[in-house]
Structure formats: structure tokens, C-alpha cells
Scaffold this motif. Structure first.
Motif, PDB file in Angstrom:
ATOM      1  N   ILE A 107       0.932  -1.065  -0.030  1.00 18.59           N
ATOM      2  CA  ILE A 107       0.010  -0.109   0.043  1.00 18.59           C
ATOM      3  C   ILE A 107       0.771   1.247   0.047  1.00 18.59           C
ATOM      4  N   LYS A 108       2.034   1.043   0.865  1.00 20.72           N
ATOM      5  CA  LYS A 108       2.856   2.337   0.785  1.00 20.72           C
ATOM      6  C   LYS A 108       3.543   2.696  -0.534  1.00 20.72           C
ATOM      7  N   LYS A 109       3.501   1.532  -1.286  1.00 17.50           N
ATOM      8  CA  LYS A 109       4.178   2.051  -2.737  1.00 17.50           C
ATOM      9  C   LYS A 109       3.357   2.715  -3.823  1.00 17.50           C
ATOM     10  N   ILE A 110       1.818   2.820  -3.316  1.00 21.65           N
ATOM     11  CA  ILE A 110       1.307   3.684  -4.199  1.00 21.65           C
ATOM     12  C   ILE A 110       0.715   4.813  -3.463  1.00 21.65           C
ATOM     13  N   LEU A 111       1.028   4.988  -2.319  1.00 20.54           N
ATOM     14  CA  LEU A 111       0.175   6.186  -1.527  1.00 20.54           C
ATOM     15  C   LEU A 111       0.404   7.420  -2.252  1.00 20.54           C
ATOM     16  N   ASP A 112       1.777   7.744  -2.844  1.00 19.69           N
ATOM     17  CA  ASP A 112       1.968   9.178  -3.518  1.00 19.69           C
ATOM     18  C   ASP A 112       1.226   9.282  -4.658  1.00 19.69           C
ATOM     19  N   GLY A 133      -6.008 -10.257   2.451  1.00 20.76           N
ATOM     20  CA  GLY A 133      -4.813 -10.749   2.030  1.00 20.76           C
ATOM     21  C   GLY A 133      -4.003  -9.552   1.552  1.00 20.76           C
ATOM     22  N   ILE A 134      -2.950 -10.158   0.997  1.00 20.74           N
ATOM     23  CA  ILE A 134      -1.888  -9.341   0.219  1.00 20.74           C
ATOM     24  C   ILE A 134      -2.387  -8.976  -1.171  1.00 20.74           C
ATOM     25  N   ARG A 135      -2.274  -7.736  -1.705  1.00 21.54           N
ATOM     26  CA  ARG A 135      -2.396  -7.261  -3.433  1.00 21.54           C
ATOM     27  C   ARG A 135      -1.295  -6.948  -3.604  1.00 21.54           C
ATOM     28  N   PRO A 136      -0.974  -7.073  -4.955  1.00 23.24           N
ATOM     29  CA  PRO A 136       0.306  -6.392  -5.421  1.00 23.24           C
ATOM     30  C   PRO A 136      -0.111  -4.818  -5.673  1.00 23.24           C
ATOM     31  N   PRO A 137       0.920  -4.077  -5.802  1.00 21.72           N
ATOM     32  CA  PRO A 137       0.752  -2.555  -5.947  1.00 21.72           C
ATOM     33  C   PRO A 137      -0.114  -2.195  -7.033  1.00 21.72           C
ATOM     34  N   SER A 138       0.081  -2.684  -8.052  1.00 20.44           N
ATOM     35  CA  SER A 138      -0.684  -2.330  -9.555  1.00 20.44           C
ATOM     36  C   SER A 138      -2.043  -2.759  -9.224  1.00 20.44           C
ATOM     37  N   ASP A 139      -2.670  -3.907  -8.534  1.00 22.04           N
ATOM     38  CA  ASP A 139      -3.889  -4.253  -8.143  1.00 22.04           C
ATOM     39  C   ASP A 139      -4.464  -3.224  -7.007  1.00 22.04           C
ATOM     40  N   LEU A 140      -3.690  -2.874  -6.295  1.00 20.29           N
ATOM     41  CA  LEU A 140      -4.413  -1.987  -5.107  1.00 20.29           C
ATOM     42  C   LEU A 140      -4.639  -0.843  -6.097  1.00 20.29           C
ATOM     43  N   TYR A 141      -3.646  -0.175  -6.727  1.00 24.09           N
ATOM     44  CA  TYR A 141      -3.898   0.960  -7.702  1.00 24.09           C
ATOM     45  C   TYR A 141      -5.089   1.097  -8.180  1.00 24.09           C
ATOM     46  N   GLN A 167      -7.855  -0.720  -7.785  1.00 27.76           N
ATOM     47  CA  GLN A 167      -8.816  -1.074  -7.075  1.00 27.76           C
ATOM     48  C   GLN A 167      -9.298   0.415  -6.111  1.00 27.76           C
ATOM     49  N   LEU A 168      -8.234   1.028  -5.856  1.00 26.61           N
ATOM     50  CA  LEU A 168      -8.489   2.310  -5.253  1.00 26.61           C
ATOM     51  C   LEU A 168      -8.813   3.426  -5.988  1.00 26.61           C
ATOM     52  N   LYS A 169      -8.478   3.351  -7.462  1.00 25.60           N
ATOM     53  CA  LYS A 169      -8.550   4.696  -8.082  1.00 25.60           C
ATOM     54  C   LYS A 169      -9.808   5.057  -8.465  1.00 25.60           C
ATOM     55  N   PRO A 170     -10.993   4.043  -8.259  1.00 24.95           N
ATOM     56  CA  PRO A 170     -12.379   4.752  -8.313  1.00 24.95           C
ATOM     57  C   PRO A 170     -12.747   5.692  -6.856  1.00 24.95           C
ATOM     58  N   PHE A 171     -12.047   5.483  -5.874  1.00 22.29           N
ATOM     59  CA  PHE A 171     -12.421   6.165  -4.646  1.00 22.29           C
ATOM     60  C   PHE A 171     -11.492   7.209  -4.277  1.00 22.29           C
ATOM     61  N   PHE A 172     -10.299   7.418  -5.037  1.00 21.52           N
ATOM     62  CA  PHE A 172      -9.309   8.416  -4.614  1.00 21.52           C
ATOM     63  C   PHE A 172      -8.902   9.085  -5.898  1.00 21.52           C
ATOM     64  N   LYS A 173      -8.656  10.462  -5.832  1.00 22.23           N
ATOM     65  CA  LYS A 173      -8.103  11.089  -6.899  1.00 22.23           C
ATOM     66  C   LYS A 173      -6.673  10.765  -7.310  1.00 22.23           C
ATOM     67  N   SER A 174      -6.409  10.227  -8.225  1.00 25.81           N
ATOM     68  CA  SER A 174      -5.031   9.711  -8.718  1.00 25.81           C
ATOM     69  C   SER A 174      -4.213  10.727  -9.588  1.00 25.81           C
TER      70      SER A 174
END
Length: 125
Positions: free
Chosen positions: A47-52, A96-104, A106-113
Motif C-alpha cells: 500500500i505504501k508503494k502507491i500512496l503517493d 490478504g496481500i494485493r500487489p501494488p498495481s492491483d491496489l492502484y 482497486q483504489l482509483k475509483p475512490f481516490f483522486k489519482s
């Protein structure tokens, strides 16, 4: 790929603090974890890898030992679990654990990217 250095993980200290955050924050990303869980540490690092890559994203972490009643309320029986709350309701759950690209994605619809995650990958390849 460089680690996220700009944003820190914010630890939620108890169930009362979690409930307060839920009421005061329109959007909330929470990693539900356990103290001795190696998988939880791996999930947090991903998750930290995609926070920025997200302007308005803050990662909050809640440990089972600090708020077992919250884990029970949301039927979280194992860790790690990542949840997005919008307007006090669970809008997304990852187990569980998600790879950063998957997390990115999955979270993109909720947070401004800003798409900086993929720019960083392209730069390093």
C-alpha cells in the motif's frame, strides 16, 4: 521502485478513535492487521508503494489488539484486510496481500489519482 517517503501510516489507537475517524472523514482507507502478522507487514508495504499516486489518500492502520470489538463488528476473522469507507460505510474490501498495481486500480475509483505509480515504473524500466 522507490518507497513512499512523503506519507506516513497513521496508527488508530483504539475503537473509539476509529469510530471518530469514521464520522469525521468522508473517505478512509484502513488496514486491519495483527501485531505478529508478517503478511500484514507485506500488505502495508504494498500500500505504501502507491500512496503517493493518490493526492487525498492516507493509510490508517488498526491492530486487532487495539480494537477487537471493531474487528468483530466488521466480521474480520483474519488479517490483513484492507477496507475503504465512504460516508461511514464500507465501500471496498481486500483480503490478504494485493500487489501494488492491483491496489492502484482497486483504489482509483475512490481516490483522486496522479498516475505517479506507473510513471515511476516506466522510468525504472
Amino acid at each position: 521502485m522507490k518507497e513512499n517517503l512523503k506519507k506516513e501510516v497513521k496508527l488508530i489507537s483504539n475503537g473509539k478513535e476509529f469510530k471518530k475517524l469514521l464520522k469525521t472523514e468522508e473517505k478512509l482507507l484502513v488496514l486491519f492487521s495483527n501485531d505478529s502478522c508478517g503478511y500484514c507487514q507485506m500488505a502495508e508495504n504494498n500500500i505504501k508503494k502507491i500512496l503517493d499516486s493518490f493526492e487525498d489518500l492516507i493509510l490508517y492502520k488498526l491492530k486487532l489488539s487495539d480494537a477487537p470489538e471493531i474487528f468483530a463488528e466488521y466480521n474480520i476473522n483474519s488479517a490483513p484486510v484492507t477496507k475503504v469507507f465512504i460516508d461511514q460505510k464500507s465501500a471496498y474490501t481486500a483480503f490478504g496481500i494485493r500487489p501494488p498495481s492491483d491496489l492502484y486500480y482497486q483504489l482509483k475509483p475512490f481516490f483522486k489519482s496522479s498516475d505517479s505509480y506507473f510513471k515511476e515504473i516506466a522510468k525504472n524500466n
